[in-house]
Design an enzyme around this catalytic site. Sequence first.
Site, PDB file in Angstrom:
ATOM      1  N   ASP A  88       7.763  -6.938  -3.476  1.00 40.30           N
ATOM      2  CA  ASP A  88       7.080  -6.097  -4.649  1.00 40.30           C
ATOM      3  C   ASP A  88       5.775  -5.495  -4.125  1.00 40.30           C
ATOM      4  OD1 ASP A  88       9.173  -7.026  -6.277  1.00 40.30           O
ATOM      5  OD2 ASP A  88       7.667  -7.528  -7.902  1.00 40.30           O
ATOM      6  N   HIS A 145      10.837 -11.826   0.828  1.00 36.14           N
ATOM      7  CA  HIS A 145      12.279 -12.325   1.040  1.00 36.14           C
ATOM      8  C   HIS A 145      13.183 -11.628   2.159  1.00 36.14           C
ATOM      9  CE1 HIS A 145      12.516 -14.379  -2.810  1.00 36.14           C
ATOM     10  NE2 HIS A 145      11.036 -13.703  -3.196  1.00 36.14           N
ATOM     11  N   SER A 248      -1.339  -8.867   0.396  1.00 33.41           N
ATOM     12  CA  SER A 248      -1.687  -8.375   1.583  1.00 33.41           C
ATOM     13  C   SER A 248      -0.508  -7.397   2.039  1.00 33.41           C
ATOM     14  CB  SER A 248      -1.684  -9.366   2.629  1.00 33.41           C
ATOM     15  OG  SER A 248      -2.100  -9.100   3.824  1.00 33.41           O
TER      16      SER A 248
END
Length: 283
Positions: A88, A145, A248
């Site tokens: 995200d 992921h 980050s």
Amino acid sequence: MPESLAVLSQYLLPKRLLTRLAGKLASWRGGAVTTAAISAFARRYGVDMSEADEPDLRAYACFNDFFTRALRPGQRPLANADLVCPVDGAISEFGAIAGGQIFQAKGHHYSTLALLGGDAGLAARFENGGFATLYLSPRNYHRIHMPCAGRLSRMIHVPGSLFSVDPVMARRVPGLFARNERVVCVFESAAGPFALVLVGAAIVGSVATAWHGVVTPPRHRRKSIWQYEEASVELAQGAEMGRFLLGSTVVALFAYPALRFAPVWMPGQAVRMGEAMGSLGAA
């Protein structure tokens, strides 16, 4: 604050000391004080807790638990695509790798060689491939992921600075992502190699991977390399491979000459884990 002052402060502030302090605070279990601080943070950054597997902020004993919160099952379904977005966040930049260079922002490029810690053989494998730089803000889900199924071949911790990696710094600090501390995770896939580079930043207390646990801290002065060719670490598309303790940037590299990024992608656009990222077949 004007951009020039924000950048100057990044050069002058004791970033490592501040990051160590932030790490200690993030792991502190302060009861009601911690809960109040987490609640204030969630309000300040507009964190959507309705997606969290545990939506009750009182259930998080420390900031680290809150930052790395899991999502409820089904919140990030995987698109039917060769590559899905691994995080995200927001798209910083994406495109082709040519002449060993990656585009950072207007007027700034950096080399694949520098990003990958000086490994010329590894960098050469990504020539004529593609890259995507994805920024995770403090409000985002902080787990990373797999964009496609892959087998881990090596992990490299590259020491470096700890500049902030927000869009202002990306525009103003040359070679930002190849200057900051980073963890390079190299995978082999059916289509060829790819790498997920987890870039550290100011106040980011820790970077961890699913197979190793916490990689940093401690922060070493020399590059560290872990080989996994014989370990058989295989991860499916969409599987969790790592996490940041705050927010980050992830730089994804693909050695796929036929890679076409999703037509709806554009710099600055918000993205969610599991959305279509790109395809490898003919148009």
